[in-house]
Design an enzyme around this catalytic site. Structure first.
Site, PDB file in Angstrom:
ATOM      1  N   HIS A 116      30.689 -27.977   2.648  1.00 20.16           N
ATOM      2  CA  HIS A 116      31.605 -27.094   3.287  1.00 20.16           C
ATOM      3  C   HIS A 116      32.263 -27.759   4.363  1.00 20.16           C
ATOM      4  O   HIS A 116      31.495 -28.538   5.218  1.00 20.16           O
ATOM      5  CB  HIS A 116      30.713 -26.115   3.745  1.00 20.16           C
ATOM      6  N   ASP A 193      22.158 -28.887   5.239  1.00 21.26           N
ATOM      7  CA  ASP A 193      23.098 -27.516   5.208  1.00 21.26           C
ATOM      8  C   ASP A 193      22.272 -26.650   4.195  1.00 21.26           C
ATOM      9  O   ASP A 193      22.760 -26.588   3.161  1.00 21.26           O
ATOM     10  CB  ASP A 193      24.431 -27.854   5.235  1.00 21.26           C
ATOM     11  N   GLN A 196      23.894 -21.925   1.946  1.00 18.90           N
ATOM     12  CA  GLN A 196      23.845 -21.414   0.315  1.00 18.90           C
ATOM     13  C   GLN A 196      22.231 -21.335  -0.199  1.00 18.90           C
ATOM     14  O   GLN A 196      21.995 -20.694  -1.083  1.00 18.90           O
ATOM     15  CB  GLN A 196      24.516 -22.096  -0.486  1.00 18.90           C
ATOM     16  N   LYS A 219      24.219 -14.783   5.333  1.00 20.81           N
ATOM     17  CA  LYS A 219      23.979 -15.007   3.953  1.00 20.81           C
ATOM     18  C   LYS A 219      22.714 -14.528   3.508  1.00 20.81           C
ATOM     19  O   LYS A 219      22.259 -14.631   2.225  1.00 20.81           O
ATOM     20  CB  LYS A 219      24.060 -16.731   3.507  1.00 20.81           C
ATOM     21  N   CYS A 356      36.621 -23.495   1.362  1.00 16.91           N
ATOM     22  CA  CYS A 356      36.222 -24.198   2.468  1.00 16.91           C
ATOM     23  C   CYS A 356      35.608 -25.617   2.051  1.00 16.91           C
ATOM     24  O   CYS A 356      34.942 -26.246   2.668  1.00 16.91           O
ATOM     25  CB  CYS A 356      35.650 -23.699   3.773  1.00 16.91           C
TER      26      CYS A 356
END
Ligand code: PMP
Length: 399
Positions: A116, A193, A196, A219, A356
């Site tokens: 991202h 990261d 998600q 999220k 993104c």
């Protein structure tokens, strides 16, 4: 499950809402909403500043949330959990530290093509500012990372490897454990990261072996504006704070500040304590069911959606070995934006665009996709409505 999410009973354009944009943000469960409302009804005060009951109680709730996050991530110490405003700020905070304290010209940072922009642009900028070199792990056409190329990119100049666990654009689940081990062999540190991943994988930072881990509360169904940067204590202990303000010193002796212990020295200014409390509540809610069970529910719906997409002549973007949370699709002769707008007419919320993650899509020779991202509260019973909405939308757009 839907009884916990009143918003999912909403009608949109005369149809029941089918919310398939969970990769953008997850809806907030009623118990989390109630925690926030109850907080403001009964107990609000700024943290780490005042000694009255309201402030103390707020502080206790925020620190309880930090402990909940610690357990959720499998971290060793609550001091390793830094509250930020979200993944983007977490990564920018680390990027600022690398820029100011850890990088020299000619050092290398490795990112993957699947990142991202929040885990891409900060490193691009840091390299521009420091003379470090950015290396990008390429994709193979299936949408998996080229792991041979990754191994080749690691050198004794690699200082940090930044990788997403789950791609927000095509759903690829990266082998972060293996990649982290390789990075460590090369002497580099690793940032994962988890924006998600947190809804679809149970996290154990010790097992992953990563040095830093970031994610956003929203999220997981929290208020917006709260996120986390996890960092291993022995690393954080040796880092100078990048941002300055209230709440982050122990004492000021003349012009000499003595910075507060972890985690506060990295949390300058009034933190989003209600956000943090909502994060604790959201994790408690998810833990009632277990992330693995919730992920399995989402996967069942995702597989059903995939069959419907294929049956209507669509194709999936990428066909990674392991996929989670996200299906990016294309239909011949139909622009993703038009399809997203048409589906909205039938109550289906999906997202069109580059998500993104333009670099990833460019590697696959695509500029935009239609992204469908169900979550645990979506149900197989919704699929006939999705099927019909898709059929009608395609008919409408193709005339
Ligand atoms: N990384 C990934 C993989 C994401 O999916 C997102 C959100 N789409 C981000 C980073 C950025 O998160 P936020 O906008 O909450 O800071």
């Amino acid at each position: 499950m839907k009884e916990y999410f009143p918003i999912l009973s909403t009608q949109v354009n005369g149809s029941p809402l089918l919310y398939y944009d969970n990769a953008a943000t997850l809806q907030m469960a009623a118990p989390v909403q109630e925690t926030v409302a109850e907080h403001y009804r009964t107990c609000n005060g700024n943290v780490h500043r005042s000694s009255h009951a309201m402030a103390r109680s707020t502080e206790e709730r925020m620190e309880a949330a930090r402990e909940t996050v610690r357990a959720f991530l499998g971290a060793e110490h609550p001091e390793e959990i830094l509250f930020t405003s979200g993944t983007t700020q977490s990564i920018n905070l680390l990027a600022r530290i690398y820029e100011d304290q850890l990088l020299h010209p000619g050092d290398e940072i490795v990112v993957t093509a699947l990142e991202h922009n929040s885990n891409f642009l900060p490193w691009l900028e840091v390299c521009r500012r420091t003379g470090a070199v950015l290396r990008v792990v390429p994709l193979i056409p299936e949408g998996d990372l080229d792991l041979d190329a990754y191994a080749q990119l690691l050198t004794d100049r690699t200082r940090l490897v930044c990788m997403t666990w789950v791609s927000n654009a095509i759903g690829t689940v990266n082998p972060v454990e293996r990649m982290t081990a390789l990075a460590h062999q090369a002497g580099a540190k690793v940032l994962v990261d988890g924006a998600q991943a947190v809804l679809h994988r149970s996290v154990d930072v010790a097992r992953l072996g990563c040095d830093y881990f970031s994610f956003s509360g929203h999220k997981l169904g929290t208020l917006t504006g709260i996120g986390v940067l996890y960092g291993r204590q022995e690393l954080l202990d040796n880092l100078h704070p990048p941002f300055f303000g209230g709440g982050m010193i122990s004492t000021l002796e003349g012009l000499h500040p003595n910075y507060a212990p972890l985690p506060y020295r990295f949390e300058a200014g009034t933190p989003n304590y209600v956000g943090a409390i909502s994060l604790g509540a959201a994790i408690d809610f998810l833990n009632r069911f277990g992330i693995q069970a919730l992920a399995a529910r989402a996967e069942t719906v995702l597989n059903g959606i995939q069959s419907i997409v294929l049956a209507h002549g669509g194709s999936t973007v990428g066909n990674p070995q392991i996929r989670a949370g996200v299906l990016s699709v294309l239909f011949p002769g139909v622009h993703p934006y038009d399809l997203a707008c048409a589906l909205d007419q039938f109550g289906v919320a999906v997202r069109a665009g580059h998500h993104c993650a333009s670099y990833a899509l460019a590697q696959l020779d695509i500029s935009e996709t239609l992204r469908i991202s169900p979550a645990f509260y979506n149900e197989p019973e919704e699929l006939p409505q999705f099927d019909q909405a898709l059929e009608r939308s395609l008919r409408l757009l193709r005339g």
